[in-house]
Design a protein around this motif. Structure first.
Motif: not given
Length: 82
Positions: A14, A21, A33, A64, A67-68, A70-72, A74-75
């Motif tokens: 995290k 970023e 990444k 993995d 990637e999770i 990153v999705q977090y 973005k949310s």
């Protein structure tokens, strides 16, 4: 112990995504990444040779988790600067 290591990697991921970023900005996905993966490995609390073994054995897991994370990220709601 293994479960604790995975939890440490999740937390580091995290932070790594946010640092990547902030440092590289939007775009540059592959560079971010790689930077995030390097951040996770670098900040594990083990000697370098253990970090190397962990990076080899858990490379797929680390990928993995990044990637999770990153999705977090973005949310999360976007906040406008001043």
């Amino acid at each position: 112990m293994f479960s604790n290591l995975k939890n440490q990697i999740k937390e580091l991921a995290k932070n790594a995504v946010f640092v990547a970023e902030e440092t590289l900005g939007s775009g540059n996905g592959q560079e971010k990444k790689k930077m995030a993966i390097d951040y996770v490995i670098k900040n594990l609390p083990f000697p370098n040779w253990v970090k190397y073994v962990i990076s080899v054995l858990l490379s797929s897991f680390i990928d993995d988790v990044i990637e999770i994370a990153v999705q977090y990220m973005k949310s999360l709601p976007k906040t406008e600067g001043e």
